[in-house]
Motif scaffolding. Structure first.
Motif, PDB file in Angstrom:
ATOM      1  N   ARG A  10       2.439  11.710 -13.791  1.00 47.43           N
ATOM      2  CA  ARG A  10       1.518  11.662 -12.648  1.00 47.43           C
ATOM      3  C   ARG A  10       1.928  12.721 -11.621  1.00 47.43           C
ATOM      4  NH1 ARG A  10       1.453   6.078 -12.382  1.00 47.43           N
ATOM      5  NH2 ARG A  10       3.218   6.076 -10.981  1.00 47.43           N
TER       6      ARG A  10
ATOM      7  N   GLU B   2      -4.196  -1.496  -4.299  1.00 49.16           N
ATOM      8  CA  GLU B   2      -3.796  -1.221  -2.924  1.00 49.16           C
ATOM      9  C   GLU B   2      -4.340   0.112  -2.422  1.00 49.16           C
ATOM     10  OE1 GLU B   2      -2.221  -3.352  -1.023  1.00 49.16           O
ATOM     11  OE2 GLU B   2      -2.133  -4.764  -2.691  1.00 49.16           O
ATOM     12  N   LEU B   3      -4.775   0.963  -3.331  1.00 48.63           N
ATOM     13  CA  LEU B   3      -5.217   2.291  -2.919  1.00 48.63           C
ATOM     14  C   LEU B   3      -6.699   2.317  -2.562  1.00 48.63           C
ATOM     15  CD1 LEU B   3      -3.275   4.222  -5.681  1.00 48.63           C
ATOM     16  CD2 LEU B   3      -2.729   4.132  -3.262  1.00 48.63           C
ATOM     17  N   ARG B   4      -7.367   1.195  -2.791  1.00 50.22           N
ATOM     18  CA  ARG B   4      -8.806   1.150  -2.494  1.00 50.22           C
ATOM     19  C   ARG B   4      -9.018   0.873  -1.005  1.00 50.22           C
ATOM     20  NH1 ARG B   4      -9.040  -2.323  -7.708  1.00 50.22           N
ATOM     21  NH2 ARG B   4      -8.996  -0.597  -9.174  1.00 50.22           N
ATOM     22  N   PRO B   5     -10.138   1.314  -0.499  1.00 45.52           N
ATOM     23  CA  PRO B   5     -10.406   1.096   0.924  1.00 45.52           C
ATOM     24  C   PRO B   5     -10.384  -0.403   1.238  1.00 45.52           C
ATOM     25  CG  PRO B   5     -12.037   2.542  -0.033  1.00 45.52           C
ATOM     26  CD  PRO B   5     -11.227   2.036  -1.160  1.00 45.52           C
TER      27      PRO B   5
ATOM     28  N   ILE C  26       1.001   7.814   4.623  1.00 47.73           N
ATOM     29  CA  ILE C  26       1.968   6.798   5.066  1.00 47.73           C
ATOM     30  C   ILE C  26       2.166   6.941   6.570  1.00 47.73           C
ATOM     31  CG2 ILE C  26       4.346   5.976   4.844  1.00 47.73           C
ATOM     32  CD1 ILE C  26       4.213   6.864   1.916  1.00 47.73           C
TER      33      ILE C  26
ATOM     34  N   ALA D  32       1.538   6.583  -6.728  1.00 49.55           N
ATOM     35  CA  ALA D  32       0.506   7.535  -7.128  1.00 49.55           C
ATOM     36  C   ALA D  32       1.006   8.970  -7.032  1.00 49.55           C
ATOM     37  CB  ALA D  32      -0.725   7.361  -6.244  1.00 49.55           C
TER      38      ALA D  32
ATOM     39  N   LEU E 235      -2.606   5.238 -13.036  1.00 53.27           N
ATOM     40  CA  LEU E 235      -2.284   4.129 -12.143  1.00 53.27           C
ATOM     41  C   LEU E 235      -2.496   2.795 -12.854  1.00 53.27           C
ATOM     42  CD1 LEU E 235      -3.929   5.384  -8.816  1.00 53.27           C
ATOM     43  CD2 LEU E 235      -1.489   5.283  -9.353  1.00 53.27           C
ATOM     44  N   GLU E 236      -3.365   2.811 -13.837  1.00 53.81           N
ATOM     45  CA  GLU E 236      -3.585   1.617 -14.648  1.00 53.81           C
ATOM     46  C   GLU E 236      -3.518   2.013 -16.109  1.00 53.81           C
ATOM     47  OE1 GLU E 236      -6.542  -1.329 -13.737  1.00 53.81           O
ATOM     48  OE2 GLU E 236      -6.870  -0.392 -11.771  1.00 53.81           O
TER      49      GLU E 236
ATOM     50  N   PHE F 187      -3.871  13.222  -6.197  1.00 49.89           N
ATOM     51  CA  PHE F 187      -4.870  12.227  -5.784  1.00 49.89           C
ATOM     52  C   PHE F 187      -5.412  12.520  -4.399  1.00 49.89           C
ATOM     53  CE2 PHE F 187      -2.543   9.607  -8.897  1.00 49.89           C
ATOM     54  CZ  PHE F 187      -3.602   9.035  -9.575  1.00 49.89           C
TER      55      PHE F 187
ATOM     56  N   PHE G 265      -7.770  10.134  -1.887  1.00 49.41           N
ATOM     57  CA  PHE G 265      -8.388   8.809  -1.808  1.00 49.41           C
ATOM     58  C   PHE G 265      -9.410   8.744  -0.687  1.00 49.41           C
ATOM     59  CE2 PHE G 265      -4.008   8.216  -3.313  1.00 49.41           C
ATOM     60  CZ  PHE G 265      -4.242   7.619  -4.541  1.00 49.41           C
ATOM     61  N   GLN G 266     -10.306   7.781  -0.835  1.00 45.97           N
ATOM     62  CA  GLN G 266     -11.304   7.569   0.210  1.00 45.97           C
ATOM     63  C   GLN G 266     -10.626   7.201   1.535  1.00 45.97           C
ATOM     64  OE1 GLN G 266     -14.206   4.563  -0.759  1.00 45.97           O
ATOM     65  NE2 GLN G 266     -14.988   4.451   1.336  1.00 45.97           N
ATOM     66  N   ALA G 267      -9.595   6.339   1.446  1.00 45.92           N
ATOM     67  CA  ALA G 267      -8.932   5.854   2.676  1.00 45.92           C
ATOM     68  C   ALA G 267      -7.749   6.745   3.045  1.00 45.92           C
ATOM     69  CB  ALA G 267      -8.475   4.418   2.484  1.00 45.92           C
TER      70      ALA G 267
ATOM     71  N   ASN H 182      -4.946   7.255   2.541  1.00 45.12           N
ATOM     72  CA  ASN H 182      -3.667   6.713   2.060  1.00 45.12           C
ATOM     73  C   ASN H 182      -2.471   7.581   2.423  1.00 45.12           C
ATOM     74  OD1 ASN H 182      -4.706   4.367   1.072  1.00 45.12           O
ATOM     75  ND2 ASN H 182      -4.970   5.137  -1.012  1.00 45.12           N
TER      76      ASN H 182
ATOM     77  N   GLN I 285       0.836  -1.192   0.000  1.00 40.01           N
ATOM     78  CA  GLN I 285       0.000   0.000   0.000  1.00 40.01           C
ATOM     79  C   GLN I 285       0.879   1.254   0.000  1.00 40.01           C
ATOM     80  OE1 GLN I 285      -2.351   1.061   3.367  1.00 40.01           O
ATOM     81  NE2 GLN I 285      -4.029   1.790   2.097  1.00 40.01           N
ATOM     82  N   GLU I 286       1.948   1.184   0.790  1.00 39.52           N
ATOM     83  CA  GLU I 286       2.852   2.341   0.830  1.00 39.52           C
ATOM     84  C   GLU I 286       3.481   2.567  -0.546  1.00 39.52           C
ATOM     85  OE1 GLU I 286       6.005   2.116   3.752  1.00 39.52           O
ATOM     86  OE2 GLU I 286       7.154   3.605   2.603  1.00 39.52           O
TER      87      GLU I 286
ATOM     88  N   ALA J  40      -2.435  -0.551  -8.153  1.00 39.61           N
ATOM     89  CA  ALA J  40      -3.612   0.308  -8.057  1.00 39.61           C
ATOM     90  C   ALA J  40      -4.618  -0.210  -7.037  1.00 39.61           C
ATOM     91  CB  ALA J  40      -4.268   0.433  -9.424  1.00 39.61           C
TER      92      ALA J  40
ATOM     93  N   ALA K 230       2.199   1.733  -3.328  1.00 42.83           N
ATOM     94  CA  ALA K 230       1.145   2.239  -4.223  1.00 42.83           C
ATOM     95  C   ALA K 230       0.941   3.740  -4.017  1.00 42.83           C
ATOM     96  CB  ALA K 230      -0.144   1.481  -3.960  1.00 42.83           C
ATOM     97  N   ILE K 231       0.938   4.181  -2.749  1.00 43.55           N
ATOM     98  CA  ILE K 231       0.748   5.610  -2.463  1.00 43.55           C
ATOM     99  C   ILE K 231       1.893   6.415  -3.073  1.00 43.55           C
ATOM    100  CG2 ILE K 231       0.678   7.346  -0.632  1.00 43.55           C
ATOM    101  CD1 ILE K 231      -0.524   5.102   1.177  1.00 43.55           C
TER     102      ILE K 231
END
Lengths: 816, 243
Positions: B87, A810-813, B101, A727, B60-61, B93, B95-97, B99, A720-721, A808, A723-724
């Motif tokens: 990017r 990994e960035l979802r809740p 660190i 991003a 991202l994709e 970005f 995000f909902q969560a 994100n 996840q880190e 990608a 991925a962040i």
């Protein structure tokens, strides 16, 4: 292919999920621990066989050998004189029984058939000292040790089986040996062992009163301590005996004894045999134990590290199970089952690996000890019950310890979570990272250390293999011969030499009491330095025939060889090896100088310093040669050396038959090429290097697989880190850099500390290993590069795999 | 509609996920142009492809087909490194969560995009970070770790991090999804304020109330845009009906 419009994003993260017991196990942990414990078990078997398994005698710890040594001359053997034997055996109450033993060999006639035999001549008391009951008949009788008593013999088990077919009627039969008839009175059991390997028989020695004043130190003395006595007490008594002995000496003899550093002490028989059969290199066992320990540390650090990382997943797994209604006992059963199954798998793997590795060690040691004469070890090296118990217990303790430590650490985190949330939850993440780095560094330290030991031994071996021999082994044959007692060396050679020269293919032949790399026969003396009369030196003193140097290809550096008069009449003259010459006559002209105080002997030449064995001899100051005919040289055995055009089996047969025809009654114990002797002498060191090398590879494998598993698990945890960061614009290169920084950190600490430790070890082993000094540029660089490159690759592969899987998701809740 | 050069221009974009047995069409024939200063909300039921679209727009994709340009630069053929740089330069970005660190402080989290941009002296980076955090009302939490902040505060830090590199567009994926209504409302007010000051925003949401903050609304169903209109033309009920 089915087409569907419903959207499903595949989850690339193969994170552990609650499941069956087998799915909860870590194959990496099981494999690493099994391999390390198996290696430790195998090392334990070797140590157990050599050090702890008792010798096959009653109360073996009470057996010892007495040593009379001249410390300052380098005479550091394990022998005594007749005089010392008599004085010690008769007067020291700490000794319950004592026996004297000498090696003998030659042709014996059984029922008209001649056999070449090898065995011991011993006082009957030796059997009482050792205490092992006979298989058949009885020990040598007391009467057989007295002058005028009967000639008695006790047979070795192997000889009894092979020559007499194990017949019980052997008792009372007689055989001829050394112009005498010997009556067989007993057979010793299979496991019976004195200090000589594979003896065919033991003959009774009769000690005449005149012999008891003989001060030549060349007999083996074995004693059994009285009940309640210890080696320490015996040593004190021996020191008093030595002082009394010196006090009774004439003033000049007393002065010599003090100047030469005369000591009398004891060594346990077991310890003596260990030293004897490890080729004077008992440090081999220390290295083996150290290697096994290092392997265990690597595997433990590896597994602990991995389990710490996995424990976080397990914690969430347990939380989910609890939420689903699992009781404490359910969770306990789950954890217990997981632990016990891991113990079972680790123990099974370790026992298998231990058995296989012990078999490998047995083969290597057997191969290292094979030479002109097959050596049977008195030690039983096998993966027995003790080693199995050690391995199984180790599996249980290690697995439970690692699991408990990992769970305890995670438990502490959960317990402190509410507090940490306020005080800074980052603290645990940082401490976990530090812990992970610490274990990783420890692994690399140990791997570096082990790899360096491997390289050190390899370097030592290469040094041994590559060192100058100062003779030519190629196309040289060596035959150890025994001739009838009626002949002396000169007469034997007078008859044998002309015959040998007629054999087609033989270019030259010579006789010498010592041949390089044949350690079965040696000839030594203590001499006094002319420049420093108070300095005595222990040297090879070798009687040689004419043509000895030429046949062996030893170079004459200065002066001349022995003259015809010297060779034929045994006129005293010395030729010195270069090392001894430089020690005695530094900066002076050597030829024309003399050695010896009472009877000065002229030095006529100097030859190259020959390498007599695989490793440099620590106590020998050098070599001096004298003509065969010199009066004080009496023996019935020596070595014939032949320089031949090419080695063929046909030629060997011709040589044997020619010698047997030329000198009736001669026995040739073996006929081998010097190239073979040199190779076989190197086998022990090759085996050592092979064992250490195998261990070093196992260590490297363990470390790499540990680092791989750790990085893989770590990459998974930090997806996840990544991925962040990705991003936010981190390129693949900068992400790799981020991940590899941790590896580089571990590598830096690990390599620095491992290298420092290996330098310390090098310093400690410098005295024991040939050609090993401080820093060795190429070898050390190779070691560092191997660790560096393989570790980086092991770290990079899982990272690359993680990035390839896509980040990608990994960035979802809920991805975390 | 603004007639300037589009920040994002997508033509015939498709995304197909393939496994051994199933071929899943996540997006089909997407046509989308986002002009500078626009505030767009994307709505649709779960699994309709909103987040996939946002992931592709955010590089991202990679799309399976179609054309995609950011500020006039085609991006389909860029390699991973070039996409990362694009990017970093053009996209922020949220995000909902959140994100963030966990091991980094608020300040360090916000500083990350500037670090990856490279060539900006540390002092300048820190100055910029403080200015943005000040703007978000979070400058008093510089040294705190994400774990020590509330959800709303974390999302403000995340917005600060998205803005710090002055990107061409903000991509927000359900920015209120993990927040209570009060915090959610505050975040939406913040985004609206940013838009007022000229920021381009593309937001994915399934909440019609928050979608109403945007000026343009697109609806996705089964990976296709079925509606693209000004929010004033879209009925609130219709949004609710799809929810």
């Amino acid at each position: 292919m089915q087409k569907t419009s419903s959207v499903h994003i595949p989850d690339p993260s193969p994170v552990d999920r609650p499941g069956g017991l087998f799915r909860r196990l870590s194959p990496a942990t099981i494999l690493m621990l099994a391999l390390a414990l198996g290696s430790a078990g195998a090392a334990f078997s070797v140590l157990d066989g050599f050090l702890w398994r008792p010798l096959p005698y009653p109360h073996p710890r009470r057996l010892a050998m007495i040593r009379e040594r001249l410390l300052k001359t380098g005479l550091l053997g394990s022998d005594v004189s007749y005089q010392a034997y008599h004085g010690i055996a008769a007067n020291l109450p700490a000794i319950r029984a004592a026996g004297l033993l000498d090696m003998t060999g030659g042709l014996a006639t059984f029922h008209g058939i001649k056999h070449f035999v090898f065995g011991g001549v011993t006082t009957p008391s030796l059997f009482r000292a050792l205490g092992a009951p006979p298989e058949l008949g009885h020990w040598l009788s007391r009467a057989s040790g007295r002058p005028g008593g009967p000639n008695e013999a006790v047979l070795g088990y192997g000889f009894w089986k092979s020559v007499f077919g194990g017949s019980t009627h052997v008792i009372g039969q007689t055989f001829g040996f050394e112009s005498a008839r010997w009556r067989i009175v007993g057979v010793m059991p299979k496991a019976f062992y004195t200090i000589y390997p594979g003896a065919d028989f033991w003959l009774s020695r009769k000690l005449a009163p005149t012999q008891l004043r003989d001060t030549n130190i060349n007999h083996s003395m074995i004693v059994r301590l009285a009940k309640g006595e210890t080696l320490r007490k015996l040593d004190s008594a021996l020191a008093l005996y030595r002082n009394r002995l010196v006090a009774r000496m004439s003033p000049p003899a007393r002065q010599h004894a003090i100047e030469d550093g005369l000591t009398v002490n004891a060594i346990g028989l077991h310890r003596h045999l260990v030293k004897l059969y490890l080729g004077g290199h008992p440090e081999f066992l220390l290295i083996l134990a150290l290697i096994a320990l290092v392997l265990l540390v690597i595997a433990t650090a590896n597994s602990l590290n991995l389990e710490l990382v996995r424990a976080r997943h397990h914690a969430s797994d347990l939380a989910i199970r609890r939420a689903m209604g699992a009781s404490t006992s359910d969770l306990f059963r789950l954890l217990l089952g997981e632990s016990l199954l891991t113990v079972l798998l680790v123990a099974t793997g370790a026992l298998t690996a231990g058995t296989l590795l012990t078999g490998l060690f047995q083969a290597l040691i057997r191969s290292a000890l094979s030479g002109p004469v097959t050596v049977h070890l008195p030690f039983q090296i096998r993966f027995g019950e003790t080693a199995a118990l050690f391995t199984a217990t180790g599996s249980l303790l290690l697995v439970c310890g690692i699991f408990a430590a990992a769970r305890a650490y995670t438990g502490r985190e959960s317990l402190l979570a509410p507090l940490l949330h306020e005080a800074g939850a980052h603290g645990t993440a940082k401490s976990a990272r530090l812990l992970r780095r610490g274990f990783g560094s420890l692994q690399i330290i140990m791997a570096t250390l082990l790899l360096m030991i491997g390289l050190l031994l390899t370097q030592s071996l290469l040094g041994i293999l590559g060192r100058p021999l100062h003779f030519h082994p190629e196309n040289r044959l060596e035959a150890m011969v025994l001739w009838p007692r009626k002949l002396n060396a000169t007469r034997f050679w007078k008859e044998a030499a002309p015959a040998l020269k007629t054999v087609p293919g033989v270019q030259s032949a010579a006789l010498g009491m010592m041949v390089p790399f044949n350690t079965l026969m040696s000839s030594h003396s203590v001499i006094r330095a002319p420049s420093a009369p108070h300095e005595s030196l222990y040297v090879h003193a070798i009687p040689v025939s004419g043509g000895y140097f030429q046949t062996l290809g030893i170079r004459l550096l200065t002066g001349r060889g022995f003259s015809i008069a010297e060779k034929r009449q045994g006129a005293p003259a010395f030729i010195l090896g270069a090392r001894l010459a430089s020690r005695f006559f530094h900066h002076t002209r050597i030829v024309g100088q003399t050695l010896g105080q009472k009877h000065p002997v002229p030095i006529v030449g100097v030859v190259s310093s020959v390498a007599w064995q695989a490793t440099p001899e620590k106590n020998i100051a050098g070599t001096l040669y004298f003509p065969l005919g010199t009066n004080h040289f009496h023996t019935t055995a020596s070595n014939v050396i032949l320089h031949v055009r090419a080695m063929t089996s046909h030629l060997e047969q011709r040589i044997r038959s020619t010698l047997e025809r030329a000198v009736p009654g001669v026995a040739i114990t073996h006929l081998v090429s010097l190239t073979t002797l040199v190779h076989e002498s190197d086998r022990l060191f090759e085996s050592l290097a092979e064992i250490t090398g195998a261990f070093a590879l196992v260590a490297l494998f363990l470390t790499l697989s540990g680092i791989y598993a750790l990085t893989a698990q770590n990459s998974l945890n930090r997806r996840q880190e990544y991925a962040i960061r990705s991003a936010l614009g981190a390129t693949p290169a900068s992400l790799s850099h981020l991940v590899l920084t941790e590896t580089v950190w571990m590598l830096g600490v690990g390599l620095a500390a491992g290298f420092a430790l290996s330098l310390l070890l090098t310093h400690l082993l410098a005295g024991a290993l040939y050609g090993v000094g401080g820093i060795n540029g190429p070898a050390d660089l190779a070691g560092v590069l191997i660790i560096l490159s393989t570790t980086l690759i092991a770290s990079w592969i899982p990272v690359r795999h993680a990035f390839r899987a896509g980040l990608a998701g990994e960035l979802r809740p809920g991805a975390a | 509609m603004n007639e300037a050069a589009p920040v994002i221009d997508v033509r015939g974009l498709t995304k197909v996920y393939r496994t051994e047995e199933v071929e899943t069409h996540a997006l089909t024939g997407i046509e989308l142009s986002i002009q500078p200063g626009e505030y767009i909300a994307a709505m649709g039921p779960s699994g309709c492809g909103k987040t996939t679209l946002l992931s592709i727009l955010g590089l991202l994709e990679t799309p399976s087909g179609g054309e995609y340009q950011i500020s006039g630069t085609p991006v389909e053929t860029l390699n991973a490194g070039e996409r990362a740089r694009m990017r970093n330069r053009h996209i922020g970005f949220v995000f909902q969560a959140f994100n963030l660190i966990g091991d980094l402080t608020v300040e360090e989290n916000v500083e990350l995009p500037l670090i990856y941009r490279g060539g900006i002296p540390r002092n300048n980076r820190r100055e910029r970070v403080r200015a943005v955090l000040d703007e978000m009302g979070m400058s008093h939490r510089l040294r705190h770790y994400p774990g020590q902040l509330s959800g709303g505060q974390q999302q403000r830090v995340a917005i600060a991090r998205a803005l710090v590199g002055e990107p061409s567009i903000l991509l927000a994926d359900e920015p209120t999804g993990n927040l209570d209504s009060k915090s959610g409302e505050a975040v939406m007010e913040l985004l609206a304020g940013l838009h007022e000051r000229g920021a381009t925003i593309f937001m994915v949401t399934h909440d019609p109330h928050y979608a109403h903050f945007a000026k343009r609304l697109i609806r996705l169903i089964d990976g296709q845009i079925v509606d693209d209109a000004e929010t004033s033309e879209t009925t609130f009920e219709a949004g609710l009906a799809t929810h």
